[in-house]
Motif scaffolding. Sequence first.
Motif, short mmCIF file in Angstrom:
data_model
loop_
_atom_site.label_atom_id
_atom_site.label_comp_id
_atom_site.label_asym_id
_atom_site.label_seq_id
_atom_site.Cartn_x
_atom_site.Cartn_y
_atom_site.Cartn_z
N UNK A 166 -141.24 -28.60 8.76
CA UNK A 166 -142.54 -28.93 8.16
C UNK A 166 -143.88 -28.47 9.10
N UNK A 167 -143.59 -28.67 10.72
CA UNK A 167 -144.53 -28.36 11.44
C UNK A 167 -145.01 -27.08 11.59
N UNK A 168 -143.99 -26.14 11.00
CA UNK A 168 -144.27 -24.58 11.07
C UNK A 168 -145.28 -24.30 10.11
N UNK A 169 -145.64 -25.11 9.18
CA UNK A 169 -146.70 -24.91 8.25
C UNK A 169 -148.14 -24.91 8.82
N UNK A 170 -148.10 -25.73 10.11
CA UNK A 170 -149.20 -25.96 10.74
C UNK A 170 -149.80 -24.89 11.44
N UNK A 171 -148.78 -23.84 11.88
CA UNK A 171 -149.25 -22.76 12.80
C UNK A 171 -149.54 -23.40 14.08
N UNK A 172 -150.89 -22.71 14.41
CA UNK A 172 -151.40 -22.81 15.73
C UNK A 172 -151.70 -24.38 15.88
N UNK A 173 -151.96 -25.07 14.88
CA UNK A 173 -152.51 -26.64 14.95
C UNK A 173 -151.08 -27.38 15.27
N UNK A 174 -149.92 -26.86 15.26
CA UNK A 174 -148.71 -27.54 15.74
C UNK A 174 -148.55 -27.65 17.39
N UNK A 175 -149.52 -26.61 17.99
CA UNK A 175 -149.57 -26.66 19.50
C UNK A 175 -150.39 -27.81 19.94
N UNK A 176 -149.84 -28.49 21.02
CA UNK A 176 -150.43 -29.72 21.57
C UNK A 176 -149.86 -31.10 21.28
N UNK A 177 -148.68 -30.95 20.33
CA UNK A 177 -147.93 -32.18 20.03
C UNK A 177 -146.49 -31.96 20.18
N UNK A 178 -145.91 -32.98 20.76
CA UNK A 178 -144.45 -33.47 20.95
C UNK A 178 -143.74 -33.06 19.63
N UNK A 179 -142.62 -32.53 19.78
CA UNK A 179 -141.98 -32.48 18.55
C UNK A 179 -141.23 -34.01 18.44
N UNK A 180 -141.23 -34.36 17.25
CA UNK A 180 -140.47 -35.88 17.16
C UNK A 180 -138.82 -35.85 17.58
#
Length: 200
Positions: A166-180
């Motif tokens: 799901x996080x891949x849909x955010x593209x660049x916005x996924x940067x800066x967050x740890x993967x759960x």
Amino acid sequence: MAALDLARLIKAAADTVAAHAEELTALDQAIGDGDHGLNMKRGFEAVRADADAFSVKPLPEALKAIGTKLVMTVGGASGPLFGTLFMALGKEIPADPDRASLTAAFGKAIEAVAARGKSQVGQKTMLDVLQPVHDALAGGKTAAEIADIADAAAEATVPMKALRGRASFLGERSIGHMDAGARSTALLVRTVGQNIGAAA
């Protein structure tokens, strides 16, 4: 690993997941569905409920049964992935593993997770923790060192761009967050290490 108390390990893992459920959910709310913590808690509580039954099985059968239970109860994307990890580990591991056979089985289990998730290292998933843990295990690191490596590997997912899930849909916005999923994997690695210690 002959002295492994599987029932105690299961209960410790369930306790760990429960204690960090809100943290995992918060991480997942940032870039995922927001249900990772609750899903993992539900799954590991279900495993805990059957801990005594699992603990009397031979280790390979116990791991496969745990994996099946996780697939059935965790839900979301994590259920099949964590379930696959345990089921594949159970398929590959001998009843009384030494470090070499554990390392080999763990490597095969990681391959199974990668195939199930159609992902690879570097895509901001649990694989980014699993592979460094495997390498540390193969390199003769202690349980405490492996746990630290797992924590650092989860932290290293923060600057990554998600390419799967799901996080891949955010593209660049996924940067800066740890993967759960990476965080929950690291938590479980530390719990396992604390419970089997040098026996691993």
